[in-house]
Design a protein around this motif. Sequence first.
Motif, PDB file in Angstrom:
ATOM      1  N   SER A  30       4.325  -6.152   4.094  1.00  0.00           N
ATOM      2  CA  SER A  30       3.357  -6.431   3.042  1.00  0.00           C
ATOM      3  C   SER A  30       1.991  -6.130   3.631  1.00  0.00           C
ATOM      4  O   SER A  30       1.503  -6.856   4.485  1.00  0.00           O
ATOM      5  CB  SER A  30       3.441  -7.895   2.600  1.00  0.00           C
ATOM      6  OG  SER A  30       4.685  -8.163   1.999  1.00  0.00           O
ATOM      7  N   VAL A  32      -2.083  -5.045   3.876  1.00  0.00           N
ATOM      8  CA  VAL A  32      -3.441  -5.091   3.351  1.00  0.00           C
ATOM      9  C   VAL A  32      -4.067  -3.712   3.498  1.00  0.00           C
ATOM     10  O   VAL A  32      -4.702  -3.201   2.586  1.00  0.00           O
ATOM     11  CB  VAL A  32      -4.291  -6.138   4.088  1.00  0.00           C
ATOM     12  CG1 VAL A  32      -5.740  -6.060   3.633  1.00  0.00           C
ATOM     13  CG2 VAL A  32      -3.718  -7.532   3.885  1.00  0.00           C
ATOM     14  N   ALA A  33      -3.879  -3.107   4.660  1.00  0.00           N
ATOM     15  CA  ALA A  33      -4.479  -1.802   4.933  1.00  0.00           C
ATOM     16  C   ALA A  33      -3.758  -1.126   6.084  1.00  0.00           C
ATOM     17  O   ALA A  33      -3.080  -1.778   6.888  1.00  0.00           O
ATOM     18  CB  ALA A  33      -5.956  -1.955   5.278  1.00  0.00           C
ATOM     19  N   ARG A  52      -7.004   0.903   1.916  1.00  0.00           N
ATOM     20  CA  ARG A  52      -6.539  -0.388   1.416  1.00  0.00           C
ATOM     21  C   ARG A  52      -5.294  -0.148   0.564  1.00  0.00           C
ATOM     22  O   ARG A  52      -5.271   0.736  -0.291  1.00  0.00           O
ATOM     23  CB  ARG A  52      -7.619  -1.072   0.612  1.00  0.00           C
ATOM     24  CG  ARG A  52      -8.815  -1.501   1.446  1.00  0.00           C
ATOM     25  CD  ARG A  52      -9.704  -2.469   0.726  1.00  0.00           C
ATOM     26  NE  ARG A  52      -9.052  -3.734   0.451  1.00  0.00           N
ATOM     27  CZ  ARG A  52      -8.964  -4.726   1.323  1.00  0.00           C
ATOM     28  NH1 ARG A  52      -9.469  -4.594   2.530  1.00  0.00           N
ATOM     29  NH2 ARG A  52      -8.368  -5.844   0.988  1.00  0.00           N
ATOM     30  N   TRP A  53      -4.260  -0.915   0.843  1.00  0.00           N
ATOM     31  CA  TRP A  53      -2.980  -0.659   0.197  1.00  0.00           C
ATOM     32  C   TRP A  53      -2.972  -1.042  -1.274  1.00  0.00           C
ATOM     33  O   TRP A  53      -2.228  -0.470  -2.062  1.00  0.00           O
ATOM     34  CB  TRP A  53      -1.872  -1.402   0.948  1.00  0.00           C
ATOM     35  CG  TRP A  53      -0.736  -0.511   1.317  1.00  0.00           C
ATOM     36  CD1 TRP A  53       0.575  -0.648   0.950  1.00  0.00           C
ATOM     37  CD2 TRP A  53      -0.791   0.674   2.122  1.00  0.00           C
ATOM     38  NE1 TRP A  53       1.321   0.379   1.459  1.00  0.00           N
ATOM     39  CE2 TRP A  53       0.519   1.201   2.192  1.00  0.00           C
ATOM     40  CE3 TRP A  53      -1.822   1.346   2.786  1.00  0.00           C
ATOM     41  CZ2 TRP A  53       0.828   2.359   2.909  1.00  0.00           C
ATOM     42  CZ3 TRP A  53      -1.518   2.489   3.491  1.00  0.00           C
ATOM     43  CH2 TRP A  53      -0.212   2.987   3.552  1.00  0.00           C
ATOM     44  N   SER A  54      -3.757  -2.021  -1.668  1.00  0.00           N
ATOM     45  CA  SER A  54      -3.690  -2.506  -3.045  1.00  0.00           C
ATOM     46  C   SER A  54      -4.275  -1.520  -4.038  1.00  0.00           C
ATOM     47  O   SER A  54      -3.778  -1.390  -5.162  1.00  0.00           O
ATOM     48  CB  SER A  54      -4.423  -3.838  -3.162  1.00  0.00           C
ATOM     49  OG  SER A  54      -5.784  -3.678  -2.794  1.00  0.00           O
ATOM     50  N   ASN A  55      -5.323  -0.831  -3.638  1.00  0.00           N
ATOM     51  CA  ASN A  55      -6.006   0.038  -4.601  1.00  0.00           C
ATOM     52  C   ASN A  55      -6.237   1.451  -4.095  1.00  0.00           C
ATOM     53  O   ASN A  55      -6.811   2.270  -4.813  1.00  0.00           O
ATOM     54  CB  ASN A  55      -7.340  -0.583  -5.012  1.00  0.00           C
ATOM     55  CG  ASN A  55      -8.255  -0.834  -3.840  1.00  0.00           C
ATOM     56  OD1 ASN A  55      -8.060  -0.317  -2.750  1.00  0.00           O
ATOM     57  ND2 ASN A  55      -9.273  -1.658  -4.068  1.00  0.00           N
ATOM     58  N   ASN A  77       5.880   2.698   3.831  1.00  0.00           N
ATOM     59  CA  ASN A  77       4.759   2.271   4.664  1.00  0.00           C
ATOM     60  C   ASN A  77       4.441   3.349   5.681  1.00  0.00           C
ATOM     61  O   ASN A  77       4.770   3.232   6.867  1.00  0.00           O
ATOM     62  CB  ASN A  77       5.100   0.944   5.346  1.00  0.00           C
ATOM     63  CG  ASN A  77       5.232  -0.176   4.350  1.00  0.00           C
ATOM     64  OD1 ASN A  77       4.521  -0.220   3.352  1.00  0.00           O
ATOM     65  ND2 ASN A  77       6.159  -1.088   4.605  1.00  0.00           N
ATOM     66  N   THR A 100      -1.327  -6.634   8.121  1.00  0.00           N
ATOM     67  CA  THR A 100      -0.369  -7.218   7.191  1.00  0.00           C
ATOM     68  C   THR A 100      -0.971  -8.423   6.469  1.00  0.00           C
ATOM     69  O   THR A 100      -1.959  -9.014   6.941  1.00  0.00           O
ATOM     70  CB  THR A 100       0.914  -7.632   7.920  1.00  0.00           C
ATOM     71  OG1 THR A 100       0.592  -8.533   8.984  1.00  0.00           O
ATOM     72  CG2 THR A 100       1.625  -6.418   8.483  1.00  0.00           C
ATOM     73  N   VAL A 101      -0.387  -8.746   5.353  1.00  0.00           N
ATOM     74  CA  VAL A 101      -0.877  -9.862   4.535  1.00  0.00           C
ATOM     75  C   VAL A 101      -0.889 -11.145   5.355  1.00  0.00           C
ATOM     76  O   VAL A 101       0.062 -11.447   6.071  1.00  0.00           O
ATOM     77  CB  VAL A 101       0.005 -10.015   3.287  1.00  0.00           C
ATOM     78  CG1 VAL A 101      -0.356 -11.282   2.522  1.00  0.00           C
ATOM     79  CG2 VAL A 101      -0.146  -8.801   2.388  1.00  0.00           C
TER      80      VAL A 101
END
Length: 119
Positions: A30, A32-33, A52-55, A77, A100-101
């Motif tokens: 999971s 974050v970046a 950044r992984w989310s956006n 990943n 990671t988160v």
Amino acid sequence: QVQLGESGGDLVQAGGSLKLSCDASGRPLSLVAMAWFRQAPGKEREFVSSMRWSNGMTYYSDSVKGRFTISRPRVGNSVYLQMTSLKPEDTAVYFCAAQTVGRGDYNLWGQGTRVTVSS
């Protein structure tokens, strides 16, 4: 145990291009970046680029902006670094890193891949 593995480093002439790859093996992450750093001989490790992984937002150091492009595949990943217009000062060992988160900084690192740019 999660491991990051880089590949794609090579010897290239100034003005040439290379594409680095970084793959995460082990349990799913999971993220974050993910990012690329580099360390030139006799110098400290420096930031090159991150995503950044989310956006999918990307960031670059001033020294590589406009020449390097960070990207990721649609799934998985992994992260890539397309390097163009390479300069001798880009010579370094390039490291992949992942945040990671739940972690406040990059907590996973690869072993590095060497890029040498000849003049």
